[in-house]
Motif scaffolding. Structure first.
Motif, PDB file in Angstrom:
ATOM      1  N   GLU A  75      40.604  -6.283  82.691  1.00 47.97           N
ATOM      2  CA  GLU A  75      41.342  -7.539  82.554  1.00 47.97           C
ATOM      3  C   GLU A  75      40.421  -8.747  82.523  1.00 47.97           C
ATOM      4  O   GLU A  75      40.880  -9.886  82.415  1.00 47.97           O
ATOM      5  CB  GLU A  75      42.325  -7.684  83.721  1.00 47.97           C
ATOM      6  CG  GLU A  75      41.639  -7.747  85.071  1.00 47.97           C
ATOM      7  CD  GLU A  75      42.597  -7.580  86.235  1.00 47.97           C
ATOM      8  OE1 GLU A  75      42.639  -8.480  87.095  1.00 47.97           O
ATOM      9  OE2 GLU A  75      43.305  -6.552  86.267  1.00 47.97           O
ATOM     10  N   GLN A  80      40.512 -10.435  76.548  1.00 50.34           N
ATOM     11  CA  GLN A  80      41.594 -10.792  77.469  1.00 50.34           C
ATOM     12  C   GLN A  80      41.611 -12.292  77.725  1.00 50.34           C
ATOM     13  O   GLN A  80      42.681 -12.908  77.827  1.00 50.34           O
ATOM     14  CB  GLN A  80      41.434 -10.039  78.787  1.00 50.34           C
ATOM     15  CG  GLN A  80      42.566 -10.264  79.778  1.00 50.34           C
ATOM     16  CD  GLN A  80      43.911  -9.806  79.255  1.00 50.34           C
ATOM     17  OE1 GLN A  80      44.037  -8.672  78.793  1.00 50.34           O
ATOM     18  NE2 GLN A  80      44.914 -10.677  79.295  1.00 50.34           N
ATOM     19  N   PHE A  81      40.433 -12.889  77.830  1.00 47.56           N
ATOM     20  CA  PHE A  81      40.342 -14.347  77.974  1.00 47.56           C
ATOM     21  C   PHE A  81      41.004 -15.042  76.785  1.00 47.56           C
ATOM     22  O   PHE A  81      41.789 -15.988  76.959  1.00 47.56           O
ATOM     23  CB  PHE A  81      38.870 -14.746  78.089  1.00 47.56           C
ATOM     24  CG  PHE A  81      38.584 -16.192  77.788  1.00 47.56           C
ATOM     25  CD1 PHE A  81      38.861 -17.177  78.717  1.00 47.56           C
ATOM     26  CD2 PHE A  81      38.030 -16.563  76.559  1.00 47.56           C
ATOM     27  CE1 PHE A  81      38.591 -18.523  78.440  1.00 47.56           C
ATOM     28  CE2 PHE A  81      37.757 -17.891  76.274  1.00 47.56           C
ATOM     29  CZ  PHE A  81      38.048 -18.878  77.208  1.00 47.56           C
ATOM     30  N   THR A  84      44.809 -14.524  76.996  1.00 52.44           N
ATOM     31  CA  THR A  84      45.397 -15.312  78.083  1.00 52.44           C
ATOM     32  C   THR A  84      45.575 -16.767  77.677  1.00 52.44           C
ATOM     33  O   THR A  84      46.558 -17.422  78.057  1.00 52.44           O
ATOM     34  CB  THR A  84      44.517 -15.212  79.340  1.00 52.44           C
ATOM     35  OG1 THR A  84      44.440 -13.843  79.755  1.00 52.44           O
ATOM     36  CG2 THR A  84      45.072 -16.059  80.471  1.00 52.44           C
ATOM     37  N   HIS A  85      44.634 -17.277  76.892  1.00 54.58           N
ATOM     38  CA  HIS A  85      44.681 -18.681  76.474  1.00 54.58           C
ATOM     39  C   HIS A  85      45.345 -18.868  75.111  1.00 54.58           C
ATOM     40  O   HIS A  85      45.223 -19.943  74.508  1.00 54.58           O
ATOM     41  CB  HIS A  85      43.268 -19.271  76.471  1.00 54.58           C
ATOM     42  CG  HIS A  85      42.692 -19.461  77.844  1.00 54.58           C
ATOM     43  ND1 HIS A  85      42.092 -18.433  78.547  1.00 54.58           N
ATOM     44  CD2 HIS A  85      42.648 -20.551  78.654  1.00 54.58           C
ATOM     45  CE1 HIS A  85      41.697 -18.890  79.724  1.00 54.58           C
ATOM     46  NE2 HIS A  85      42.021 -20.162  79.820  1.00 54.58           N
ATOM     47  N   LYS A  86      46.036 -17.832  74.630  1.00 57.21           N
ATOM     48  CA  LYS A  86      46.827 -17.918  73.399  1.00 57.21           C
ATOM     49  C   LYS A  86      45.982 -18.348  72.196  1.00 57.21           C
ATOM     50  O   LYS A  86      46.433 -19.110  71.347  1.00 57.21           O
ATOM     51  CB  LYS A  86      48.003 -18.896  73.572  1.00 57.21           C
ATOM     52  CG  LYS A  86      48.846 -18.680  74.807  1.00 57.21           C
ATOM     53  CD  LYS A  86      49.508 -17.304  74.813  1.00 57.21           C
ATOM     54  CE  LYS A  86      50.412 -17.126  76.034  1.00 57.21           C
ATOM     55  NZ  LYS A  86      50.960 -15.762  76.141  1.00 57.21           N
ATOM     56  N   TYR A 107      34.668 -18.801  78.986  1.00 57.42           N
ATOM     57  CA  TYR A 107      35.048 -17.444  79.392  1.00 57.42           C
ATOM     58  C   TYR A 107      34.454 -17.091  80.751  1.00 57.42           C
ATOM     59  O   TYR A 107      35.151 -16.580  81.650  1.00 57.42           O
ATOM     60  CB  TYR A 107      34.597 -16.456  78.314  1.00 57.42           C
ATOM     61  CG  TYR A 107      34.440 -15.028  78.775  1.00 57.42           C
ATOM     62  CD1 TYR A 107      35.522 -14.309  79.286  1.00 57.42           C
ATOM     63  CD2 TYR A 107      33.202 -14.385  78.695  1.00 57.42           C
ATOM     64  CE1 TYR A 107      35.376 -12.993  79.702  1.00 57.42           C
ATOM     65  CE2 TYR A 107      33.050 -13.074  79.110  1.00 57.42           C
ATOM     66  CZ  TYR A 107      34.133 -12.383  79.612  1.00 57.42           C
ATOM     67  OH  TYR A 107      33.989 -11.079  80.029  1.00 57.42           O
ATOM     68  N   TRP A 110      36.282 -18.951  83.442  1.00 57.70           N
ATOM     69  CA  TRP A 110      37.609 -18.358  83.647  1.00 57.70           C
ATOM     70  C   TRP A 110      37.492 -17.087  84.481  1.00 57.70           C
ATOM     71  O   TRP A 110      38.305 -16.861  85.401  1.00 57.70           O
ATOM     72  CB  TRP A 110      38.234 -18.051  82.277  1.00 57.70           C
ATOM     73  CG  TRP A 110      39.451 -17.179  82.332  1.00 57.70           C
ATOM     74  CD1 TRP A 110      40.730 -17.560  82.617  1.00 57.70           C
ATOM     75  CD2 TRP A 110      39.507 -15.757  82.081  1.00 57.70           C
ATOM     76  NE1 TRP A 110      41.574 -16.472  82.564  1.00 57.70           N
ATOM     77  CE2 TRP A 110      40.850 -15.355  82.245  1.00 57.70           C
ATOM     78  CE3 TRP A 110      38.560 -14.801  81.736  1.00 57.70           C
ATOM     79  CZ2 TRP A 110      41.250 -14.030  82.059  1.00 57.70           C
ATOM     80  CZ3 TRP A 110      38.954 -13.476  81.569  1.00 57.70           C
ATOM     81  CH2 TRP A 110      40.287 -13.109  81.735  1.00 57.70           C
ATOM     82  N   GLN A 114      39.075 -15.668  88.502  1.00 53.99           N
ATOM     83  CA  GLN A 114      39.841 -14.444  88.779  1.00 53.99           C
ATOM     84  C   GLN A 114      39.255 -13.623  89.927  1.00 53.99           C
ATOM     85  O   GLN A 114      39.827 -12.602  90.306  1.00 53.99           O
ATOM     86  CB  GLN A 114      39.884 -13.551  87.513  1.00 53.99           C
ATOM     87  CG  GLN A 114      40.110 -14.258  86.193  1.00 53.99           C
ATOM     88  CD  GLN A 114      41.328 -15.147  86.189  1.00 53.99           C
ATOM     89  OE1 GLN A 114      42.422 -14.702  86.582  1.00 53.99           O
ATOM     90  NE2 GLN A 114      41.168 -16.390  85.755  1.00 53.99           N
TER      91      GLN A 114
END
Length: 442
Positions: A75, A80-81, A84-86, A107, A110, A114
């Motif tokens: 994840e 995935q980054f 997550t940010h569309k 990235y 971010w 997590q």
């Protein structure tokens, strides 16, 4: 604040939070049985802040992120980054030849958000040995641990003749954007023919409204040479080659590192082309008055003050003559070198060294005379034993997986890769049916 637990030492302390130890923390998220904490003196994650130039891009594919090489379903992957940010679909449509370094820094930051094992604003002052336990100490806190992973990064390498003169106008490239010198109408000299030198030179020419009076780009190399990114050269960035290189004699490893320089330290072809086009545009199309000089085969040999500026002397390595340039600003794009962090001073004499580096075991622990259960692992500090890939982003997750398996005492990650396409090892016999017979010749 004291981090030590009544349950005894934790399994691992990471010192420094750069891409390498961040990868280690990310891969450990799925394995909480390995108790770890990571300490960083800076207040937040920053990745080469002084060189975060607008158009600077990675020199590795984006799949060589924090985790994907050993855990592509994580994840904490770059994909995935993006999701997550569309921005995943737009990223695909943009068809970037390489990811912008600024986006990869986003990235990384971010990923930090997590993870709950990262402690920023905590400088490690000392690593000491207390019986069978390592103690990591800071100002008012301590953490017992069985293992330490050094992720303190590389230090700016500055030529000896320039060290006494470092200032706001004669600076290493790592400080380029931090100092933010106004360059309009100034004489600027950029020293160093690798990717960083190219990026700084290109950046200086990018703003037509604030051009320097002159920009000189000097390099010890015979020309401004491209990075070798060919497929077979990229086999040097495989676990198989890293293991092969590790087993070679020391003198041969040093020879190979010199031969393979452009496989890790050349300039991306796209950037060289952009620079050439920009020089052409300035010279023939815009008619800008900026005096541009590209000087290969020049070695910096002397620096002196000249009024408010600098007198820079080079030796021409092919003609064996000297030449002097006067400058207002000098940017030293002279690379980085590893240095043992000061926090190890208390145990430094117990660590086995080889030249400027450590003697490193196959699991990336260093050889030392401490207790068998206490290990000190290194990130980005084994180039002389592991090859050109070691300080590069490319094999970081694989190396971290090796460290995790060693700390855990079992294989939490599968680090066995398919054999490289290139057979680096000598083959004593045919390796499979249908291949030519091979004879070893003495």
């Amino acid at each position: 604040m004291r981090y030590s637990s009544t349950n005894g030492p934790i399994d691992l302390v990471g010192i420094g939070i750069g891409p390498a130890n961040l990868s280690l923390a990310a891969l450990l998220k799925r394995h909480p049985r390995v108790r770890a904490r990571f300490f960083e003196r800076r207040a937040e994650f920053q990745w080469h802040a002084g060189l975060m130039l607008p158009n600077a891009s990675l020199q590795v594919p984006f799949l060589k992120d924090l985790v994907s090489l050993v855990d592509p379903t994580s994840e904490l992957s770059f994909l995935q980054f993006l999701a997550t940010h569309k921005r995943l679909l737009c990223f695909i449509n943009a068809n970037f030849p390489q990811v912008l370094r600024r986006e990869f820094n986003q990235y990384y930051r971010w990923a930090c958000e997590q993870l709950d094992t990262l402690d920023f604003g905590r400088e490690v002052d000392a690593v000491e040995l207390d019986g069978e336990t390592l103690i990591v100490r800071g100002n008012g806190w301590s953490q017992p641990t069985r293992s330490v992973v050094l992720g303190t990064g590389l230090q700016a390498a500055v030529p000896d003749c320039a060290k006494p003169w470092l200032s706001t106008t004669l600076l290493h490239a790592s400080q380029y954007l931090i100092n933010n010198n106004p360059v309009e109408g100034k004489r600027v000299v950029v020293i160093g023919g690798g990717q960083t030198g190219a990026e700084v030179f290109h950046h200086l020419l990018s703003d037509s409204g604030a051009m320097p009076a002159s920009v000189t780009w000097a390099s010890r190399r015979w020309n401004f040479a491209p990075l070798d990114e060919s497929s077979f050269t990229n086999e040097l960035y495989t676990p198989g080659y890293s293991n092969y290189f590790y087993d070679l004699p020391e003198t041969l490893r040093a020879t190979l590192l010199a031969e393979q320089k452009l496989a890790s330290d050349g300039v991306s072809s796209a950037l060289l082309e952009a620079i050439y086009r920009r020089v052409y545009e300035l010279r023939y199309v815009t008619g800008m008055s900026c005096n541009l000089q590209l000087r290969p085969a020049r070695e910096l040999i002397a620096v002196a003050r000249r009024g408010d500026g600098w007198s820079i002397t080079f030796r021409h390595l092919q003609r064996q003559t000297h030449e002097t340039i006067h400058a207002d600003i000098v940017v030293l794009c002279t690379g980085y070198a590893y240095g043992m962090p000061a926090c190890l001073d208390a145990i430094a004499d117990r660590i086995e060294r080889s030249g400027d580096g450590y003697v490193v075991n196959p699991d990336y622990s260093v050889r030392w005379d401490g207790p068998k259960g206490c290990r000190i692992y290194v990130q980005n500090a084994a180039k002389h034993q592991r090859g050109i890939a070691d300080p590069n982003l490319g094999l970081i997750p694989w190396r971290c997986a090796q460290i995790i398996n060693s700390v855990a005492g079992c294989q939490l990650y599968d680090v066995d890769e398919a054999a490289p396409f290139v057979h680096w090892e000598a083959q004593p016999m045919a390796v499979q049916s249908g291949t030519p017979d091979l004879e070893m010749m003495s």
